[in-house]
Design an enzyme around this catalytic site. Structure first.
Site, PDB file in Angstrom:
ATOM      1  N   CYS A 155      -6.020   2.111 -16.183  1.00 29.54           N
ATOM      2  CA  CYS A 155      -5.577   1.016 -15.312  1.00 29.54           C
ATOM      3  C   CYS A 155      -4.146   1.204 -14.819  1.00 29.54           C
ATOM      4  O   CYS A 155      -3.229   1.421 -15.601  1.00 29.54           O
ATOM      5  CB  CYS A 155      -5.674  -0.311 -16.048  1.00 29.54           C
ATOM      6  SG  CYS A 155      -5.061  -1.676 -15.032  1.00 29.54           S
ATOM      7  N   ARG A 171      -2.327  -1.051 -13.752  1.00 28.40           N
ATOM      8  CA  ARG A 171      -1.515  -2.202 -14.170  1.00 28.40           C
ATOM      9  C   ARG A 171      -1.518  -2.347 -15.690  1.00 28.40           C
ATOM     10  O   ARG A 171      -1.436  -3.456 -16.216  1.00 28.40           O
ATOM     11  CB  ARG A 171      -2.025  -3.490 -13.514  1.00 28.40           C
ATOM     12  CG  ARG A 171      -1.980  -3.396 -12.013  1.00 28.40           C
ATOM     13  CD  ARG A 171      -1.948  -4.718 -11.278  1.00 28.40           C
ATOM     14  NE  ARG A 171      -1.968  -4.420  -9.858  1.00 28.40           N
ATOM     15  CZ  ARG A 171      -2.994  -4.659  -9.041  1.00 28.40           C
ATOM     16  NH1 ARG A 171      -4.067  -5.279  -9.491  1.00 28.40           N
ATOM     17  NH2 ARG A 171      -2.933  -4.315  -7.771  1.00 28.40           N
ATOM     18  N   ASP A 220      -1.598   6.285  -3.666  1.00 31.42           N
ATOM     19  CA  ASP A 220      -0.603   5.229  -3.616  1.00 31.42           C
ATOM     20  C   ASP A 220       0.740   5.921  -3.871  1.00 31.42           C
ATOM     21  O   ASP A 220       0.956   6.457  -4.960  1.00 31.42           O
ATOM     22  CB  ASP A 220      -0.909   4.153  -4.670  1.00 31.42           C
ATOM     23  CG  ASP A 220      -0.687   2.758  -4.124  1.00 31.42           C
ATOM     24  OD1 ASP A 220       0.450   2.484  -3.670  1.00 31.42           O
ATOM     25  OD2 ASP A 220      -1.635   1.953  -4.134  1.00 31.42           O
TER      26      ASP A 220
HETATM   27  C1  LIG Z   1      -3.850  -2.256  -1.607  1.00 27.75           C
HETATM   28  C2  LIG Z   1      -2.861  -3.256  -1.316  1.00 27.75           C
HETATM   29  C3  LIG Z   1      -3.035  -4.171  -0.260  1.00 27.75           C
HETATM   30  C4  LIG Z   1      -4.249  -4.158   0.615  1.00 27.75           C
HETATM   31  O1  LIG Z   1      -4.313  -2.992   1.387  1.00 27.75           O
HETATM   32  P1  LIG Z   1      -5.462  -2.775   2.449  1.00 27.75           P
HETATM   33  O2  LIG Z   1      -5.295  -1.355   2.907  1.00 27.75           O
HETATM   34  O3  LIG Z   1      -5.261  -3.765   3.550  1.00 27.75           O
HETATM   35  O4  LIG Z   1      -6.760  -3.002   1.758  1.00 27.75           O
HETATM   36  C5  LIG Z   1      -2.025  -5.084  -0.021  1.00 27.75           C
HETATM   37  N1  LIG Z   1      -0.900  -5.101  -0.768  1.00 27.75           N
HETATM   38  C6  LIG Z   1      -0.692  -4.222  -1.770  1.00 27.75           C
HETATM   39  C7  LIG Z   1       0.578  -4.283  -2.531  1.00 27.75           C
HETATM   40  C8  LIG Z   1      -1.663  -3.273  -2.076  1.00 27.75           C
HETATM   41  O5  LIG Z   1      -1.467  -2.420  -3.090  1.00 27.75           O
HETATM   42  S1  SF4 Z   2      -6.914  -4.597 -13.474  1.00 29.60           S
HETATM   43 FE1  SF4 Z   2      -8.547  -4.752 -15.012  1.00 29.60          FE
HETATM   44  S2  SF4 Z   2     -10.439  -4.242 -13.929  1.00 29.60           S
HETATM   45 FE2  SF4 Z   2      -8.715  -3.513 -12.658  1.00 29.60          FE
HETATM   46  S3  SF4 Z   2      -8.432  -1.367 -13.268  1.00 29.60           S
HETATM   47 FE3  SF4 Z   2      -7.060  -2.626 -14.554  1.00 29.60          FE
HETATM   48  S4  SF4 Z   2      -8.234  -3.024 -16.407  1.00 29.60           S
HETATM   49 FE4  SF4 Z   2      -9.694  -2.334 -14.840  1.00 29.60          FE
END
Ligand SMILES: *Cc1c(COP(=O)(O)O)cnc(C)c1O
Ligand code: SF4
Length: 395
Positions: A157, A159, A355
């Site tokens: 993940c 996050r 990203d």
């Molecule tokens: C992925 C993301 C979005 C959405 O991006 P789209 O390309 O429009 O799907 C918006 N804000 C953040 C910070 C993101 O990581």
């Molecule tokens: S936010 Fe939750 S569902 Fe999404 S990648 Fe992380 S652990 Fe998986």
């Protein structure tokens, strides 16, 4: 066989609640780990959440762990704990340590190793947070992280610094600060509600959030980012769908990584979502050993189109701390796209993105189809390797 045995056997395979999908042999094996559990329990998402597999003892009853897994389960911390809903655990192949579901959900001790390029917040979200839980990176849309809990904690993940049970730092006053920010920023026309997993919230709290966002005049639509339709499809109840329908247009991004995730229950859940007029896109993380080949990805995307989920993004695995064993080369991702584009339905080809580490946002990566570009003459390579020339018009 006595009649009583027959009745019990029938009870174990058919449920009157929910979509009436018989339990698979694996599900029958897993439900037996919970003495007294009924089929109604299995269909109940709250039962599934309460009974997530979280301890070494529980998981050891399901399968023989490898030494790497055993050390991983023992060492997993408060954040990104092991947590596997019984439904999802039943997708694990207990005989195969390389099972894609197992790799995604059971910790390995490799998680505790790290390399210098790895980061705690690879996407730079904390840096781009305008108020707690709100990331405003792109000009016209925001990412609203409404909670920290997920049904299953994916081992890779991005996050991992924040997700986990028991962190209750978000409440209605932090929500109100985020909502105020959106109200004050008229350029925000698209709000992506994510987390954690927002669908671990109850219907009332979710409705509060969605309705509050929708009530802001310049917000054109709301999106929900979730993995719940995959890890806990029981959460997609008729009541939830009825609530969603009130807030059309609503879009949903669903995190899918492998075709084995597309079970009869997941199909049922996605059908309900699609029938409610909610378009779905998938987000897939490119993971070593899970889906790092063109054939595995193609199979997944074909399965998704059958359930009306449009492949949206493949993410290069972010350099999160402890992710080296999951990360592939960028060439692996490019090769996958090259094997999809032109070779199968265009709708089955997502955009491959990295990203940008440190907060660059999604940067698309694609095979080089432009072989050369000179004075408005483009030499292009098609999917089959043929060369074609396109000449710009002159005015
Ligand atoms: C992925 C993301 C979005 C959405 O991006 P789209 O390309 O429009 O799907 C918006 N804000 C953040 C910070 C993101 O990581
Ligand atoms: S936010 Fe939750 S569902 Fe999404 S990648 Fe992380 S652990 Fe998986």
């Amino acid at each position: 066989m006595s009649p009583v045995t027959t009745v019990i056997k029938e009870d174990m395979t058919h449920s009157s609640a929910g979509p009436n999908i018989p339990l698979s042999p694996q599900e029958q094996r897993v439900i037996k780990l919970f003495p007294g559990a009924t089929l109604a329990d299995w269909e109940d998402w709250r039962w599934q959440i309460r009974n997530r597999i979280r301890t070494l003892d529980q998981i050891s009853k399901l399968m023989k762990l490898t030494p790497h897994e055993e050390r991983g389960v023992k060492g997993a911390g408060d954040k990104l704990t092991m947590s596997i809903p019984p439904y999802f655990a039943a997708l694990i192949d207990e005989k195969d340590p390389g099972c894609p579901i197992r790799l995604q959900s059971v910790p390995l001790d490799y998680e505790f190793e790290t390399t210098p390029d790895e980061m705690l917040d690879p996407c730079g979200e904390d840096k781009s947070s305008v108020v707690h839980g709100l990331v405003h990176r792109y000009p016209d849309r925001v990412l609203f992280l409404v909670n920290e809990m997920c049904a299953m904690y994916c081992r890779y993940c991005t996050r991992s610094r924040m997700v986990g049970d028991g962190n209750h730092t978000l409440n209605t006053s932090t929500y109100d600060a985020a909502l105020n920010y959106i109200r004050e920023h008229k350029e925000v026309r698209d709000v992506l509600i994510s987390g954690g997993d927002p669908l671990t919230l109850g219907d009332r709290m979710l409705e509060y959030l969605i309705s509050s966002v929708k009530a802001i005049p310049h917000v054109e639509f709301v999106r929900i980012g979730t993995r719940i339709p995959v890890t806990l499809p029981q959460r997609i109840t008729p009541e939830l769908i009825a609530m969603f329908k009130k807030y059309s247009p609503l879009w949903m991004s669903v995190h899918f990584n492998h075709a084995v995730e597309v079970t009869p229950r997941v199909k049922h859940a996605c059908n309900m979502i699609a029938d409610a007029g909610i378009p779905m896109g998938s987000q897939t993380v490119l993971l070593r050993g899970v889906n790092d080949s063109p054939s595995v990805m193609k199979k997944l995307f074909h399965e998704l189109l059958k359930i009306r989920v449009r492949p949206y993004y493949i993410y290069q695995c972010d350099p999160i701390v402890g992710s080296r064993h999951f990360r592939t080369t960028v060439e692996t991702g490019i090769n996958i796209i090259q094997h999809l584009r032109g070779h199968t339905t265009g709708y089955a080809v997502p955009t491959y993105v990295i990203d940008g580490p440190g907060g660059g946002g999604k940067i698309p990566i694609s095979p080089d189809y432009v072989v050369s570009k000179e004075n408005g003459r483009y030499t292009l390579r098609n999917f089959a390797g043929g060369l074609y020339t396109y000449v710009d018009p002159t005015y």
